[in-house]
Write an enzyme that holds these catalytic residues in place. Sequence first.
Site, PDB file in Angstrom:
ATOM      1  N   GLU A 328       0.912  -1.051  -0.272  1.00 22.51           N
ATOM      2  CA  GLU A 328       0.036  -0.094  -0.286  1.00 22.51           C
ATOM      3  C   GLU A 328       0.630   1.220  -0.306  1.00 22.51           C
ATOM      4  O   GLU A 328       0.592   2.466   0.806  1.00 22.51           O
ATOM      5  CB  GLU A 328      -0.536   0.419   0.950  1.00 22.51           C
ATOM      6  CG  GLU A 328      -1.790  -1.560   1.045  1.00 22.51           C
ATOM      7  CD  GLU A 328      -2.942  -1.447   2.291  1.00 22.51           C
ATOM      8  OE1 GLU A 328      -2.523  -0.772   2.813  1.00 22.51           O
ATOM      9  OE2 GLU A 328      -3.993  -2.241   2.257  1.00 22.51           O
ATOM     10  N   GLU A 430      -6.716  -9.786  -2.894  1.00 26.56           N
ATOM     11  CA  GLU A 430      -7.416  -9.418  -1.700  1.00 26.56           C
ATOM     12  C   GLU A 430      -8.951  -9.066  -1.702  1.00 26.56           C
ATOM     13  O   GLU A 430      -9.833  -8.576  -1.065  1.00 26.56           O
ATOM     14  CB  GLU A 430      -7.172  -9.201  -0.472  1.00 26.56           C
ATOM     15  CG  GLU A 430      -5.670  -8.657  -0.806  1.00 26.56           C
ATOM     16  CD  GLU A 430      -4.905  -8.092   0.469  1.00 26.56           C
ATOM     17  OE1 GLU A 430      -6.020  -7.089   1.752  1.00 26.56           O
ATOM     18  OE2 GLU A 430      -4.088  -7.626   0.560  1.00 26.56           O
TER      19      GLU A 430
END
Length: 553
Positions: A328, A430
């Site tokens: 991220e 995810e």
Amino acid sequence: MKAAQPTFSFFLLFTMKLLLWIGFFTQPSFTAPYGPFSISLYMTIHGHLYNSAAYTECKAQPEEPLYNGGILKDYDPSDIKPMTLDHLGWVKIKGANSALIRANIWSDNSTFDCIGSVLAKKGCWSFLKGGFELQSPTNFSVIYFQSSDGRDVEISIASLSLQPFTDQQWKVSQDYRINTERKRAVTIHVSDKHGTRLQGAQITVEQIAKDFPFGSAVAKTILGNFPYQKWFVERFNAAVFENELKWYTTEPEQGKINYTLADQMLEFVRANQIAVRGHNIFWEDPIYTPAWVRNLTSDQLQFAVNSRIQSLMHKYRGDFIHWDVSNEMLHFNFYEQRLGPNATLSFFETAHKSDPLATLFMNEFNVVETCSDANSTVDSFVSKLRDLKRDGVTMGGIGLEGHFTVPNLPLMRAILDKLATLGLPIWLTEVDISKQFDKQTQAIYLEQVLREGFSHPYVNGIMLWTALHPYGCYQMCLTDTDLHNLPAGDFVDKLLQEWRTGEIKDQTDEYGSFSFYGFLGEYKVNVRYGDRFSNSTFSLLKGDETRHFNIQL
């Protein structure tokens, strides 16, 4: 207004009409002087194949409009039905060196905050590709473009297109791509040892393994839980550890490294021949960085990160097919703030040297889910990835987390198309649907996302974020705690069955051959002719040509 002569209005500062030739744009570009502008569009439905063209380079001149500009003639309000629309065009700006430009839409019954975005630059044309889905009939829709931060920039638009698709047309497009990208023709030839082809040989074909990785996150809760293990192995050929490899788990206190949980989980996936992703080496969000790490000086932090990479990568060299190196990084930059702008580059370099056969991923959220997050637009992702590669990073894969609320499928496809121009494998890493929805709605949205992902030729794997805990799951579960399917689990089981070749029983024709069209993967073939028989296996890998397999009895 007459139906044959629709008017297109540019609100704020001026109004004009565009000439139409059999319903297509003939004016290549227009400019709005400083500020957002709007286009009122009247649309009808016409059958078109989806165009996957996309561009991520800024060009001196825009390309011609896709779909010849779209369908914009013979307006009749009764024709405006629920549909999916592919929206695209080229954008250039003045008044700034670069700006994030968003396309938004409102109609008489719905509003979309972002249907596409592009990081536009001064002096060249950037390609914006997006889309939206109308859930109910509409008579009037307005698309407007504006800078995401509200700055006054002059926005020029060229080669604008808007192409509608019905739900059936969109599904046909998905099915076509699945049939061409995930399946292949096979011909089995049966002969005796002299080469004489045998007609009427009985053939049984069974797919025993899938080529496409489809899996889910697992947590320590799977250890010792044999019913859960059985349920998982029956469905999935890939896994990722939810939290058990993260730094805050393996070294909660400085110097006290413990890989026990990860070792035990790795033993489970190895025993069942399940591929596993490594998630993650570092997480840029300081909230998920060990507390003791946050308090280190720069020199101490540098020593700690070097120790982390060396310890983790040395221990698990060759065990994980992927590593999410710096998780991220578009939203957070803890390590670069503390260690300098080359910190991420160093992480990737060290990880590649430690395990050169593992594919290193840049993993991020809100890239494919939406275009409303200014930190993680598709162009931001592309720009960061190119910067890393320019600095010498060995980057092998694109990780898109896929934490969806209401999926915007045409936007999702458009973003995948733009990322595909990089030529790297894309994984949905995810995937889940927000728990703000009821379980049936979650299941419906999940199926939409999975079909869209599986049908895209550059998506090489899909992972669900559905690790089961006593309290449930992060956002969405496939089963209850007793392993009884919830609606999402039913949809997953349906798709798993749909995306495999069922058992086939037939016989060879007059040429001693039998042909079928199968999903990529491993196959077992049993052939019997009189008192002679053969048991064989073969691999069906991606390819444009028919796979020929010869069996002698």
